[in-house]
Design a protein around this motif. Sequence first.
Motif, PDB file in Angstrom:
ATOM      1  N   VAL A   1       0.839  -1.213   0.000  1.00 52.50           N
ATOM      2  CA  VAL A   1       0.000   0.000   0.000  1.00 52.50           C
ATOM      3  C   VAL A   1       0.866   1.253   0.000  1.00 52.50           C
ATOM      4  N   ALA A   2       1.923   1.255   0.817  1.00 51.58           N
ATOM      5  CA  ALA A   2       2.818   2.426   0.857  1.00 51.58           C
ATOM      6  C   ALA A   2       3.476   2.643  -0.505  1.00 51.58           C
ATOM      7  N   SER A   3       3.928   1.562  -1.122  1.00 56.38           N
ATOM      8  CA  SER A   3       4.579   1.668  -2.431  1.00 56.38           C
ATOM      9  C   SER A   3       3.620   2.191  -3.497  1.00 56.38           C
ATOM     10  N   LYS A   4       2.412   1.630  -3.531  1.00 57.24           N
ATOM     11  CA  LYS A   4       1.435   2.054  -4.551  1.00 57.24           C
ATOM     12  C   LYS A   4       0.927   3.471  -4.279  1.00 57.24           C
ATOM     13  N   ALA A   5       0.852   3.855  -3.009  1.00 57.68           N
ATOM     14  CA  ALA A   5       0.450   5.221  -2.686  1.00 57.68           C
ATOM     15  C   ALA A   5       1.483   6.215  -3.210  1.00 57.68           C
ATOM     16  N   LEU A   6       2.764   5.870  -3.079  1.00 59.47           N
ATOM     17  CA  LEU A   6       3.814   6.737  -3.619  1.00 59.47           C
ATOM     18  C   LEU A   6       3.768   6.776  -5.140  1.00 59.47           C
ATOM     19  N   ASN A   7       3.521   5.616  -5.771  1.00 59.88           N
ATOM     20  CA  ASN A   7       3.383   5.599  -7.237  1.00 59.88           C
ATOM     21  C   ASN A   7       2.227   6.490  -7.679  1.00 59.88           C
ATOM     22  N   LEU A   8       1.101   6.369  -6.979  1.00 55.28           N
ATOM     23  CA  LEU A   8      -0.084   7.151  -7.326  1.00 55.28           C
ATOM     24  C   LEU A   8       0.146   8.638  -7.092  1.00 55.28           C
ATOM     25  N   LEU A   9       0.802   8.969  -5.978  1.00 51.63           N
ATOM     26  CA  LEU A   9       1.100  10.370  -5.682  1.00 51.63           C
ATOM     27  C   LEU A   9       2.017  10.967  -6.753  1.00 51.63           C
ATOM     28  N   ALA A  10       3.057  10.215  -7.125  1.00 55.90           N
ATOM     29  CA  ALA A  10       3.966  10.689  -8.171  1.00 55.90           C
ATOM     30  C   ALA A  10       3.225  10.859  -9.495  1.00 55.90           C
ATOM     31  N   ALA A  11       2.310   9.931  -9.804  1.00 59.35           N
ATOM     32  CA  ALA A  11       1.547  10.016 -11.055  1.00 59.35           C
ATOM     33  C   ALA A  11       0.635  11.242 -11.056  1.00 59.35           C
ATOM     34  N   VAL A  12      -0.010  11.512  -9.916  1.00 57.33           N
ATOM     35  CA  VAL A  12      -0.913  12.669  -9.827  1.00 57.33           C
ATOM     36  C   VAL A  12      -0.124  13.966  -9.985  1.00 57.33           C
ATOM     37  N   VAL A  13       0.998  14.073  -9.277  1.00 56.09           N
ATOM     38  CA  VAL A  13       1.821  15.289  -9.372  1.00 56.09           C
ATOM     39  C   VAL A  13       2.325  15.466 -10.794  1.00 56.09           C
ATOM     40  N   LEU A  14       2.813  14.400 -11.396  1.00 57.40           N
ATOM     41  CA  LEU A  14       3.318  14.474 -12.765  1.00 57.40           C
ATOM     42  C   LEU A  14       2.203  14.869 -13.731  1.00 57.40           C
TER      43      LEU A  14
END
Length: 198
Positions: free
Chosen positions: A118-131
């Motif tokens: 969950v922590a890993s995918k949350a970071l992936n999702l956060l990076a995707a949203v910011v990008l």
Amino acid sequence: TIAATLGESQLQAGIIAGLIGLLLVIGYSIFQYRALAGVTIASLLIAGGLTYLVITWLSSAEGYRLSLAGVTGLIISIGLIADSFIVYFERVRDELRDGRALTSAVEAGWRRAWRTIVASKALNLLAAVVLYLVAVGNVRGFAFTIGITAIIDLVVVALFTHPMLQLVARTRFFSSGHRLSGLDPNALGAVYRGRAQF
């Protein structure tokens, strides 16, 4: 002068690269996890099918068009999705090394792995949203597909991979620790600690 077929050739190259990446991930899984790689392959196929359905639905309902950057995001997501299975399987193997039976190792490993996933995918999702918010043009397609696959990965791991591993743990082949199962305590380095504990 740019030929009209440039986009088509780029797309074909992207698809070939994706297939090569998928075959390498499958090959690594078989080498590292033996028969347990079947769960990884099935999970990847389901994640791929769900991704295809979501992209197809977005194309028809919202007019979304998959760009070359989006295809690149899908190729990268193969590795990102495989990471979740690796984290989960390694946690289960850690529990087996500590002497747990396979069914309890699957549950204990799941509890430990789920937080990490969950922590890993949350970071992936956060990076995707910011990008997606700060980027322009085709880079948004890359961010969008990374974000979609992060969500799909969580769904597949929780609703397919974990239940499948629970079922697999009840089979004689895996629960006996067959050497080709990928879950052989001896091959994993479990050591005898005395009083029937490994």
